[in-house]
Design an enzyme around this catalytic site. Structure first.
Site, PDB file in Angstrom:
ATOM      1  N   GLU B  77      30.559 -37.662  -8.257  1.00  0.00           N
ATOM      2  CA  GLU B  77      28.975 -37.975  -8.695  1.00  0.00           C
ATOM      3  C   GLU B  77      29.631 -36.705  -9.562  1.00  0.00           C
ATOM      4  O   GLU B  77      29.837 -35.926 -10.294  1.00  0.00           O
ATOM      5  CB  GLU B  77      28.428 -36.110  -7.615  1.00  0.00           C
ATOM      6  N   GLU B 113      27.296 -50.570  -8.085  1.00  0.00           N
ATOM      7  CA  GLU B 113      25.787 -50.747  -8.155  1.00  0.00           C
ATOM      8  C   GLU B 113      25.226 -51.545  -6.728  1.00  0.00           C
ATOM      9  O   GLU B 113      25.494 -52.544  -6.572  1.00  0.00           O
ATOM     10  CB  GLU B 113      25.883 -51.248  -8.896  1.00  0.00           C
TER      11      GLU B 113
END
Lengths: 213, 213
Positions: B77, B113
């Site tokens: 992040e 992903e």
DNA sequence: TATGGATCCATA
DNA sequence: TATGGATCCATA
């Protein structure tokens, strides 16, 4: 419905100033996106704002598509050669029209985005691919602004959330349009969610036009 | 897990040949993506193939993240300045590491992903924005190939479906990696869907590192 | 089977 | 409130 935010790349601005058929395309798009009303017999679009995410999104596009297809002769679901023929993978562009005037052809691709915000990235990328490959001359994305999206299905595309990525289209003629309801009122009917709100009207697809050639 | 498909842009190829720390980053990524196993005590990743879309996706990433964070010191992040500071809109990059060697700094951003395929377009666009703004030096996307995705949650990202859009990253160092299970067997446990499979392990976030400076 | 979408969730 | 994600739907 009304247009409240807009981003036009320099290349699109130039086209709007110098090419009358591009200006016509832009005017057809603006008239169409302003045409949706709610409730159906109203003259304006009033959204129920009783609580967050209380409305579905499907019927919102209805009148806009109708005007584009039936009045202005745009087509739905136009495949790109780069996807359909070359890569044999990937779906069509949502809305498309070829404008011809004095031997000059201009092709405009558009996406009316009410899917998840991530889906707007795919729409943008598809239009960008069409522009880079020279299959369209102008790209347009229509989407709700954040204020309106607050009362629609959670996480639908909104102008503000896609905005940081607009710069990825720099160097290409691209127009982003953010629309808003004219009024907010907790007493108008909710826009239904799920398939209930799905129009049964058959759409004017590009492949049907091609098939008729 | 094993790597089965890969696309490396020319710019990334050049970096891999000329820059030893980029090569190290690439090797760390490859080792990490190959580390997931299923069931948990197995040496390989075997997916239940009893029917289409029968497995969830969340636990798949677990071991890969663990290796990246705990062994190789990547962070989770990492916000981009262009989004967080300049445009004040948009979330962080999934995985990030700064490699330093002989006064040379190389920053690698990566996205693992397993969300909807449309979400992969956002990931790609975010990494592309980071590359264009000079905030990262190499971008990587990890995703299942179609054969594996067939047995995962419907419409999850798969290498083949994003592939037509790889060319939008031309001119930038970008690596796309498609992974596959080593075996398919209807008798291994299903990977749970929903939050049941969610790891409770706290992740090694970039902001925690920054906060400790 | 392929593809865009619609919807709601989890976490910060 | 903001944001990435996970899941399943509708249609061709």
């Amino acid at each position: 419905m009304k247009i409240e935010k807009e981003f036009i790349t320099d290349e699109a601005k130039e086209l709007l100033l110098t090419d009358s058929i591009i200006l016509q395309a832009y005017n057809e798009v603006k008239t169409s996106i302003c045409s949706p009303v709610w409730p159906m017999k109203s003259k304006i679009f009033t959204i129920n704002n009783i609580e967050k995410n209380c409305n579905g999104v499907v019927p919102i596009k209805e009148l806009c598509y109708t005007l584009l297809e039936e009045t202005y002769n745009w087509y739905r679901e136009k495949p790109l050669d780069v996807l359909k023929l070359e890569k044999k993978k990937g779906g069509p562009i949502d809305v498309y029209k070829e404008f011809i005037k004095n031997n000059d052809l201009k092709r405009v691709g558009m996406e009316f985005e009410t899917g998840n915000i991530s889906s707007a990235h795919r729409s943008m990328n598809k239009l960008l691919l069409g522009l880079k490959r020279g299959e369209i001359d102008l790209a347009v994305i229509l989407m709700p602004i954040k204020q309106l999206a607050y009362y629609l299905t959670d996480r639908v595309t909104n102008f503000e959330e896609l905005e940081p990525y607009f710069e990825l289209t720099e160097g290409h003629p691209f127009i982003f349009i953010g629309f808003n309801a004219e009024a907010y009122d907790p007493n108008v009917p909710l826009i239904p969610k799920g398939s209930d709100g799905m129009s049964k009207r058959s759409i004017k697809k590009w492949k049907d036009k091609i098939g008729n050639k």
